[in-house]
Write an enzyme that holds these catalytic residues in place. Structure first.
Site, PDB file in Angstrom:
ATOM      1  N   ARG A  67       0.788  -1.277   0.113  1.00  0.00           N
ATOM      2  CA  ARG A  67       0.115   0.003  -0.003  1.00  0.00           C
ATOM      3  C   ARG A  67       0.886   1.233   0.021  1.00  0.00           C
ATOM      4  NH1 ARG A  67      -3.196  -1.406   4.995  1.00  0.00           N
ATOM      5  NH2 ARG A  67      -2.360  -3.561   4.863  1.00  0.00           N
ATOM      6  N   GLU A 104       1.414  -6.484  13.259  1.00  0.00           N
ATOM      7  CA  GLU A 104       0.223  -6.636  14.056  1.00  0.00           C
ATOM      8  C   GLU A 104      -0.302  -8.009  13.887  1.00  0.00           C
ATOM      9  OE1 GLU A 104      -3.108  -4.086  13.141  1.00  0.00           O
ATOM     10  OE2 GLU A 104      -4.024  -4.550  15.062  1.00  0.00           O
TER      11      GLU A 104
END
Ligand SMILES: O=P(O)(O)OC[C@H]1O[C@H](OP(=O)(O)OP(=O)(O)O)[C@H](O)[C@@H]1O
Ligand SMILES: Nc1ncnc2[nH]cnc12
Length: 184
Positions: A67, A104
């Site tokens: 991204r 994460e």
């Protein structure tokens, strides 16, 4: 709680949606695809990040796969500087430098071409999300190991509750971290 940093941040946040339990249960994924699909919002974002290139005298924009590429490439063009991809391991064809990091939701490695920068290069590191900070920290290490100077780190969105800012503070070493939206 959500704390948009600026009126720009508030406008951009309207185009980011929450996807619960992706990519695994308990993670709320911040999906920027609606923002990318809105030409006015995307252009505003690119303009703001390109302004940071000017402010910091960047000579290259480095984007973090995947991204980060989508944001960093138009920012580089708008700012009139080169784009450098920092890729997931095993994708770059020439000699690379590698750094490992934790996400994460997993662990990974990122790489950059050894000859991507000159010693004169001043680099703005760009990504969409600052979560735990592992990716950004690895990117900082890579750019510096490749011989360039990091002059700024720019993120669209910071997940404040994950503590990434504190985790990368040491690695930043005084380099500015610019975030358009903070979600607490
Ligand atoms: O601060 P961190 O905990 O390191 O997380 C942030 C990173 O996680 C996401 O990328 P992801 O690895 O999911 O890859 P993608 O861009 O290919 O979707 C995001 O785009 C950041 O690069
Ligand atoms: N919750 C999240 N949403 C989008 N991108 C992320 N990268 C790491 N955590 C993320």
């Amino acid at each position: 709680m959500t704390t948009p940093e600026t009126t720009l941040g508030r406008r951009l946040l309207r185009h980011i949606r929450d996807i619960p339990d992706f990519p695994k249960p308990g993670v709320t994924f911040k999906d920027i695809t609606p923002l990318l699909a809105d030409p006015a919002a995307f252009a505003e974002l690119v303009e703001a990040l390109a302004g940071l290139c000017t402010r910091y005298g960047a000579t290259k924009v480095a984007g973090l796969e995947a991204r980060g590429f989508v944001l960093a490439a138009p920012v580089a063009i708008r700012a009139g500087v080169g784009f450098v991809p920092i890729r997931k391991a095993g994708k770059l064809p020439a000699a690379t430098l590698t750094e490992s990091y934790e996400l994460e939701y997993g662990t990974a490695q990122v790489e950059v071409h050894q000859d991507a920068f000159t010693e004169q290069d001043r680099v703005l590191l760009v990504d969409d999300v600052l979560a735990t900070g592992g990716t950004a920290a690895a990117g900082l290490r890579l750019v510096r190991r490749a011989g360039a100077t990091v002059v700024g780190v720019a993120m669209l969105l910071e997940l404040g509750f994950l503590g990434g800012r504190a985790r990368i503070e040491h690695g930043l070493g005084g380099v500015p971290l610019d975030v358009l939206i903070t979600v607490d």
